[in-house]
Write a protein that holds these residues in place. Structure first.
Motif, PDB file in Angstrom:
ATOM      1  N   GLY A 153      -2.298  12.389   5.618  1.00 54.42           N
ATOM      2  CA  GLY A 153      -3.230  13.207   4.842  1.00 54.42           C
ATOM      3  C   GLY A 153      -4.679  12.789   4.975  1.00 54.42           C
ATOM      4  N   VAL A 154      -4.999  12.020   6.009  1.00 49.59           N
ATOM      5  CA  VAL A 154      -6.384  11.591   6.241  1.00 49.59           C
ATOM      6  C   VAL A 154      -6.690  11.779   7.723  1.00 49.59           C
ATOM      7  CG1 VAL A 154      -6.362   9.890   4.376  1.00 49.59           C
ATOM      8  CG2 VAL A 154      -5.696   9.209   6.681  1.00 49.59           C
ATOM      9  N   ASP A 155      -7.972  11.660   8.077  1.00 44.89           N
ATOM     10  CA  ASP A 155      -8.350  11.650   9.488  1.00 44.89           C
ATOM     11  C   ASP A 155      -7.870  10.336  10.100  1.00 44.89           C
ATOM     12  OD1 ASP A 155      -9.510  11.915  11.963  1.00 44.89           O
ATOM     13  OD2 ASP A 155     -11.570  11.629  11.239  1.00 44.89           O
ATOM     14  N   LEU A 156      -6.970  10.421  11.058  1.00 50.26           N
ATOM     15  CA  LEU A 156      -6.355   9.214  11.626  1.00 50.26           C
ATOM     16  C   LEU A 156      -7.250   8.467  12.610  1.00 50.26           C
ATOM     17  CD1 LEU A 156      -2.680  10.315  12.290  1.00 50.26           C
ATOM     18  CD2 LEU A 156      -3.494   8.629  10.641  1.00 50.26           C
TER      19      LEU A 156
ATOM     20  N   LEU B  20       0.797  -1.221   0.000  1.00 49.60           N
ATOM     21  CA  LEU B  20       0.000   0.000   0.000  1.00 49.60           C
ATOM     22  C   LEU B  20       0.835   1.279   0.000  1.00 49.60           C
ATOM     23  CD1 LEU B  20      -2.783  -1.084   2.544  1.00 49.60           C
ATOM     24  CD2 LEU B  20      -2.918  -1.025   0.043  1.00 49.60           C
ATOM     25  N   HIS B  21       2.099   1.171   0.429  1.00 51.42           N
ATOM     26  CA  HIS B  21       2.995   2.339   0.502  1.00 51.42           C
ATOM     27  C   HIS B  21       2.434   3.424   1.418  1.00 51.42           C
ATOM     28  CE1 HIS B  21       5.206   1.481  -3.541  1.00 51.42           C
ATOM     29  NE2 HIS B  21       4.855   0.390  -2.931  1.00 51.42           N
ATOM     30  N   TRP B  22       1.766   3.009   2.497  1.00 55.68           N
ATOM     31  CA  TRP B  22       1.152   3.985   3.393  1.00 55.68           C
ATOM     32  C   TRP B  22       2.181   4.637   4.300  1.00 55.68           C
ATOM     33  CZ3 TRP B  22      -4.092   1.754   5.534  1.00 55.68           C
ATOM     34  CH2 TRP B  22      -5.031   1.762   4.494  1.00 55.68           C
ATOM     35  N   HIS B  23       3.208   3.909   4.677  1.00 51.79           N
ATOM     36  CA  HIS B  23       4.245   4.466   5.540  1.00 51.79           C
ATOM     37  C   HIS B  23       5.466   3.553   5.535  1.00 51.79           C
ATOM     38  CE1 HIS B  23       1.953   1.809   8.377  1.00 51.79           C
ATOM     39  NE2 HIS B  23       3.182   1.454   8.704  1.00 51.79           N
TER      40      HIS B  23
END
Length: 144
Positions: A103-106, A22-25
């Protein structure tokens, strides 16, 4: 050993899914992308070391005919939940090494990640408690 296996497996899944697919982090996002990749490599090495080491311990218990599969399963669930909760609270919030996404609501992600961790820990503790009771009953029956 089940706890170590659970930690290794969930770390592997975290690395493969959230870091690589996903390359999220990355494990460490407070530096350059290169540092993030190196930190992912170290994290991946940890996951495999924990998994392989726990499987050697598993094999040793089987060889000595001392393996209790219910305890092993309970330990896996506790390991998964404990690692995930540690990651969600310490890595994400206390040390701020990385977040699940950017960049989103965590809040929904944090609730799902940490909530699932609590469910795994509780389920594992229930399985371990049940296994302990069954073991005590079997021991009492052997003595009678």
């Amino acid at each position: 050993m089940g706890v170590l296996f659970g930690c290794g497996i969930i770390a592997f899944i975290d690395e493969a899914v959230f870091h690589q697919l996903l390359h999220w982090h990355h494990f460490y996002d407070r530096s350059t992308p290169a540092a993030g990749l190196v930190s992912d490599g170290l994290f991946h090495a940890f996951s495999w070391f924990a998994t392989v080491a726990s499987l050697f311990l598993f094999a040793d218990l089987r060889r000595r005919d001392a393996l209790d599969t219910r305890r092993w399963a309970g330990g896996i669930l506790v390991g998964i939940g404990a690692f995930q909760l540690y990651d969600g609270l310490v890595h994400h919030k206390v040390l701020d090494l990385h977040q699940i996404r950017y960049g989103v609501d965590l809040l929904p992600y944090d609730l799902l990640w940490n909530g699932a961790a609590v469910v795994f820990v509780v389920a594992g503790l229930v399985v371990l408690r049940t296994a302990g009771r069954a073991g005590r009953r079997a021991g009492a029956a052997d003595r009678a």
